[in-house]
Motif scaffolding. Sequence first.
Motif, PDB file in Angstrom:
ATOM      1  N   GLY A  70       0.783  -1.228   0.000  1.00  0.00           N
ATOM      2  CA  GLY A  70       0.000   0.000   0.000  1.00  0.00           C
ATOM      3  C   GLY A  70       0.809   1.269   0.000  1.00  0.00           C
ATOM      4  N   HIS A  71       2.036   1.230  -0.544  1.00  0.00           N
ATOM      5  CA  HIS A  71       2.850   2.446  -0.474  1.00  0.00           C
ATOM      6  C   HIS A  71       2.353   3.565  -1.380  1.00  0.00           C
ATOM      7  CE1 HIS A  71       5.543   1.511   2.626  1.00  0.00           C
ATOM      8  NE2 HIS A  71       6.488   2.338   2.249  1.00  0.00           N
ATOM      9  N   ALA A  72       1.485   3.224  -2.335  1.00  0.00           N
ATOM     10  CA  ALA A  72       0.916   4.275  -3.179  1.00  0.00           C
ATOM     11  C   ALA A  72       0.108   5.251  -2.338  1.00  0.00           C
ATOM     12  CB  ALA A  72       0.036   3.664  -4.264  1.00  0.00           C
ATOM     13  N   LEU A  73      -0.387   4.785  -1.199  1.00  0.00           N
ATOM     14  CA  LEU A  73      -1.121   5.689  -0.306  1.00  0.00           C
ATOM     15  C   LEU A  73      -0.273   6.915   0.029  1.00  0.00           C
ATOM     16  CD1 LEU A  73      -2.935   4.457   2.939  1.00  0.00           C
ATOM     17  CD2 LEU A  73      -2.063   6.739   2.676  1.00  0.00           C
ATOM     18  N   PHE A  74       0.985   6.688   0.353  1.00  0.00           N
ATOM     19  CA  PHE A  74       1.844   7.794   0.805  1.00  0.00           C
ATOM     20  C   PHE A  74       2.412   8.574  -0.369  1.00  0.00           C
ATOM     21  CE2 PHE A  74       1.661   4.410   3.846  1.00  0.00           C
ATOM     22  CZ  PHE A  74       1.122   5.085   4.908  1.00  0.00           C
ATOM     23  N   TYR A  75       2.665   7.848  -1.440  1.00  0.00           N
ATOM     24  CA  TYR A  75       3.094   8.468  -2.697  1.00  0.00           C
ATOM     25  C   TYR A  75       2.003   9.442  -3.153  1.00  0.00           C
ATOM     26  CZ  TYR A  75       4.583   8.259  -7.671  1.00  0.00           C
ATOM     27  OH  TYR A  75       4.984   8.522  -8.947  1.00  0.00           O
ATOM     28  N   GLY A  76       0.768   8.929  -3.178  1.00  0.00           N
ATOM     29  CA  GLY A  76      -0.356   9.755  -3.605  1.00  0.00           C
ATOM     30  C   GLY A  76      -0.671  10.849  -2.598  1.00  0.00           C
TER      31      GLY A  76
ATOM     32  N   SER B 236       7.935   2.292  13.511  1.00  0.00           N
ATOM     33  CA  SER B 236       8.818   3.418  13.207  1.00  0.00           C
ATOM     34  C   SER B 236       9.473   3.241  11.841  1.00  0.00           C
ATOM     35  CB  SER B 236       9.880   3.571  14.291  1.00  0.00           C
ATOM     36  OG  SER B 236      10.720   2.445  14.317  1.00  0.00           O
ATOM     37  N   ALA B 237       9.852   1.995  11.499  1.00  0.00           N
ATOM     38  CA  ALA B 237      10.457   1.764  10.185  1.00  0.00           C
ATOM     39  C   ALA B 237       9.455   2.076   9.085  1.00  0.00           C
ATOM     40  CB  ALA B 237      10.922   0.312  10.068  1.00  0.00           C
ATOM     41  N   PHE B 238       8.209   1.753   9.334  1.00  0.00           N
ATOM     42  CA  PHE B 238       7.142   2.055   8.384  1.00  0.00           C
ATOM     43  C   PHE B 238       7.075   3.564   8.145  1.00  0.00           C
ATOM     44  CE2 PHE B 238       2.685   2.939   7.316  1.00  0.00           C
ATOM     45  CZ  PHE B 238       2.480   2.038   6.288  1.00  0.00           C
ATOM     46  N   VAL B 239       7.091   4.320   9.232  1.00  0.00           N
ATOM     47  CA  VAL B 239       6.995   5.780   9.111  1.00  0.00           C
ATOM     48  C   VAL B 239       8.186   6.316   8.318  1.00  0.00           C
ATOM     49  CG1 VAL B 239       6.897   7.953  10.361  1.00  0.00           C
ATOM     50  CG2 VAL B 239       5.665   5.975  11.239  1.00  0.00           C
ATOM     51  N   VAL B 240       9.404   5.817   8.619  1.00  0.00           N
ATOM     52  CA  VAL B 240      10.589   6.263   7.879  1.00  0.00           C
ATOM     53  C   VAL B 240      10.393   6.034   6.384  1.00  0.00           C
ATOM     54  CG1 VAL B 240      13.032   5.774   7.442  1.00  0.00           C
ATOM     55  CG2 VAL B 240      12.189   5.919   9.803  1.00  0.00           C
ATOM     56  N   SER B 241       9.905   4.835   6.042  1.00  0.00           N
ATOM     57  CA  SER B 241       9.790   4.510   4.622  1.00  0.00           C
ATOM     58  C   SER B 241       8.727   5.359   3.926  1.00  0.00           C
ATOM     59  CB  SER B 241       9.508   3.022   4.429  1.00  0.00           C
ATOM     60  OG  SER B 241       8.134   2.768   4.496  1.00  0.00           O
ATOM     61  N   THR B 242       7.688   5.760   4.657  1.00  0.00           N
ATOM     62  CA  THR B 242       6.633   6.550   4.012  1.00  0.00           C
ATOM     63  C   THR B 242       7.111   7.950   3.635  1.00  0.00           C
ATOM     64  OG1 THR B 242       5.784   7.390   6.113  1.00  0.00           O
ATOM     65  CG2 THR B 242       4.782   5.374   5.245  1.00  0.00           C
ATOM     66  N   VAL B 243       8.087   8.476   4.383  1.00  0.00           N
ATOM     67  CA  VAL B 243       8.600   9.812   4.069  1.00  0.00           C
ATOM     68  C   VAL B 243       9.138   9.855   2.642  1.00  0.00           C
ATOM     69  CG1 VAL B 243      10.362  11.510   4.635  1.00  0.00           C
ATOM     70  CG2 VAL B 243       9.129  10.333   6.462  1.00  0.00           C
ATOM     71  N   PHE B 244       9.879   8.789   2.269  1.00  0.00           N
ATOM     72  CA  PHE B 244      10.473   8.763   0.932  1.00  0.00           C
ATOM     73  C   PHE B 244       9.397   8.565  -0.136  1.00  0.00           C
ATOM     74  CE2 PHE B 244      13.717   7.768   3.975  1.00  0.00           C
ATOM     75  CZ  PHE B 244      14.722   8.630   3.584  1.00  0.00           C
ATOM     76  N   ALA B 245       8.365   7.795   0.222  1.00  0.00           N
ATOM     77  CA  ALA B 245       7.244   7.631  -0.715  1.00  0.00           C
ATOM     78  C   ALA B 245       6.561   8.976  -0.946  1.00  0.00           C
ATOM     79  CB  ALA B 245       6.246   6.605  -0.171  1.00  0.00           C
ATOM     80  N   GLY B 246       6.355   9.731   0.137  1.00  0.00           N
ATOM     81  CA  GLY B 246       5.714  11.040   0.009  1.00  0.00           C
ATOM     82  C   GLY B 246       6.540  11.992  -0.841  1.00  0.00           C
ATOM     83  N   MET B 247       7.858  11.995  -0.609  1.00  0.00           N
ATOM     84  CA  MET B 247       8.756  12.860  -1.387  1.00  0.00           C
ATOM     85  C   MET B 247       8.707  12.477  -2.867  1.00  0.00           C
ATOM     86  SD  MET B 247      10.122  15.448  -0.366  1.00  0.00           S
ATOM     87  CE  MET B 247      11.096  15.952  -1.775  1.00  0.00           C
TER      88      MET B 247
ATOM     89  N   VAL C 151       5.922  16.584   6.774  1.00  0.00           N
ATOM     90  CA  VAL C 151       5.299  16.473   8.099  1.00  0.00           C
ATOM     91  C   VAL C 151       3.948  15.760   7.995  1.00  0.00           C
ATOM     92  CG1 VAL C 151       4.338  17.770  10.043  1.00  0.00           C
ATOM     93  CG2 VAL C 151       6.481  18.508   8.992  1.00  0.00           C
ATOM     94  N   GLY C 152       3.158  16.163   6.991  1.00  0.00           N
ATOM     95  CA  GLY C 152       1.849  15.542   6.795  1.00  0.00           C
ATOM     96  C   GLY C 152       1.958  14.050   6.527  1.00  0.00           C
ATOM     97  N   THR C 153       2.913  13.675   5.670  1.00  0.00           N
ATOM     98  CA  THR C 153       3.098  12.263   5.345  1.00  0.00           C
ATOM     99  C   THR C 153       3.480  11.478   6.597  1.00  0.00           C
ATOM    100  OG1 THR C 153       3.963  13.026   3.228  1.00  0.00           O
ATOM    101  CG2 THR C 153       4.187  10.697   3.709  1.00  0.00           C
ATOM    102  N   VAL C 154       4.345  12.074   7.417  1.00  0.00           N
ATOM    103  CA  VAL C 154       4.753  11.397   8.650  1.00  0.00           C
ATOM    104  C   VAL C 154       3.537  11.150   9.540  1.00  0.00           C
ATOM    105  CG1 VAL C 154       5.991  11.723  10.823  1.00  0.00           C
ATOM    106  CG2 VAL C 154       7.140  12.184   8.660  1.00  0.00           C
ATOM    107  N   ILE C 155       2.671  12.160   9.653  1.00  0.00           N
ATOM    108  CA  ILE C 155       1.496  11.996  10.518  1.00  0.00           C
ATOM    109  C   ILE C 155       0.595  10.872   9.997  1.00  0.00           C
ATOM    110  CG2 ILE C 155      -0.620  13.123  11.329  1.00  0.00           C
ATOM    111  CD1 ILE C 155       1.041  15.770  11.327  1.00  0.00           C
ATOM    112  N   VAL C 156       0.332  10.880   8.679  1.00  0.00           N
ATOM    113  CA  VAL C 156      -0.494   9.814   8.103  1.00  0.00           C
ATOM    114  C   VAL C 156       0.199   8.459   8.284  1.00  0.00           C
ATOM    115  CG1 VAL C 156      -1.550   8.941   5.982  1.00  0.00           C
ATOM    116  CG2 VAL C 156      -1.586  11.366   6.468  1.00  0.00           C
TER     117      VAL C 156
END
Lengths: 348, 296
Positions: free
Chosen positions: A79-85, A237-248, A116-121
């Motif tokens: 589901g990483h498209a969630l954070f990408y999107g 926490s690892a999940f949150v780290v990885s979502t930051v890069f997806a958001g970027m 910041v928003g991506t991290v919160i989500v």
Amino acid sequence: MSQQTFDRMQQVVGPLVRRVHSDHLLVGVSILVAMFPFIASLAGLSDYYLGVMIDFMILSMLAMGYNFLFGHTGLLSFGHALFYGFGAYMFAFLLTGMWIAPQIQIFTVAVLLTVVGTVIVGIVIGYLCVQRGNIYFAMLTLAFNMMVYHMVVQFNDITQGSSGIILPVPEVNLGIITLDLMDEWTFYYVTFVLLLVSVGILWRITNSPYGELLATIRENSQRANFMGINVNRYQWSAFVVSTVFAGMAGVLAGIRNFVVSPEMLFWEMSAEPVLAAVIGGTGTFLGPIVGAVVFIGLEETLSIVTANWHFGLGVLLMAVVLFFPKGILGTYYARKEEIPEDTDDEIE
Amino acid sequence: MIDISTILIAALNGLANGMLFFLIAVGLTIIFGVLNVLNFAHGSFYMLGAYGTFFFLLYTDGIPVIGSFWVALLVVPLVVAALGGLIEKFLLRPIYDADHIMQLLLTFGLVLALDHGFKMIWGSDFRSLSTPDALAFQIDILGRGYPAYSLFLILFGAVMAFAMWLLFTQTNIGKIVRAAAMDRETASALGINVPLVFTGVFVFGTVVTAIGGVLASPLRTIQPWMGIEIIIIAFVVVVLGGLGSFAGAFVAALLIGLLSSFTFIVYPDFEPIVPFLLMAVVLLIRPAGIFGVEEA
């Protein structure tokens, strides 16, 4: 030299050898990518290929971040498209002035707020997804991904539904210089620098005590639990780290396409980092970049033949799982026998 | 205005949808319970059931006796069963002993291949079927007409659920399957042909799902993403009810069906999101699921 001393030496020297090895590949790829626009213009290639390279770099960032989670914790996110999107949409909202006063539609501020928003989500979704172990994690990430997709399509008065949001690409004023992201060359190098920074950050985290702790959890989560490590919390926490890069990566993709649309949130988008990581080799640091090369190459060739080129990707993913589960880079390392298996982050 | 007949009709709609969700989720959960493999491509069999019905009726149009929905209900699941058998034998069997991660990746690749493969063959046009003639009438419910087909669906689902419950708890076949699920080696030592049981269970699960697809075809739009959409709902069902739990799948599927349907009367925009909100709430309050089944 006795076997014991040999083993001991391997233990000491091994990581260094691996480090140099990875470094060579990284430096090689970096120089190639840095030189590409010049080579392309000398060879008379059109700007189209610059765009393809930008796509490759964006996917690399997404897949590197993705593999930080998958490779280090063994958690398989569909589901990483969630954070990408999400990253792309939030950035678009900020830049179009839908959320904040038009006076502060500054590029750098918008990027920071998006992170910041991506991290919160990521914190919220991650918390829900790590509750039930690996198999449920895969289902939950895909389910929440599709939930957000449905929301974006459904609440079209805010998101403009399936037509998407046109992204106004502003000039970036960094004080000393002003960057025009509409310019293909400028955007190319901005993406390149951001990718290098991302790889650097991920390299640093991977080789930190925190990264090694994550590896311990992957190797034996039960033992880690007995050691008093809160497994769920570290996976979270690892999940949150990885979502930051997806958001970027999502932000960059939005700028690249001038538009942010629900396709960025569709489950097929989630398949892209999975494929890149698995094809390249999830047990290796730079595997996802190698996988991204293959992925973009396939996209460019297969999509000429059929609009349903994901069919080929599906077949390829199955073939890799059945016959080369270590992926390209992992198999290459294993063949060379320098490194029986990339153990960068394994604790003996 | 919301009166008693509106509520009753919403409840019936919810049950009809819930029965469909159940037929998909139960296949998924039985296959997981016995084979210990989570099949992401499970929804593709549902899609195949619906497309199969559409094309069966298209090609047999005008042929007496054969060209009917009821023949499709018999024939289409058998065709899907054959495909399911091939997939189990050649794709899943080599990875039974592999890591769960590998199995998940493999079946995820299978979704991409199947869904896009079907799209290549059949295009991405939306298609629809009319209700079978025998049930194309309305039944009077508190002064309002209600389609007989939906009532048939509720009844059919309930009968299937009861039959499956009998099969798994009251017969020798059920005992053999449960033995193979509990301990492959011991079951094998006792003379049970475990690979055969596994193939049988996988085919059974796909047949139930394909039946769901056939039954859904007159009600829903037949389109290339119906597989992935239904599998997501099936995931929500098993998160609520527990993977491998038959009763959990039944209760959770009906619950989601009813809740979505009631939401639709109050606030239609929220209908597609309700199952996920329910899932998020359950994960927050009772992470182990409504029935508290231990995770696998």
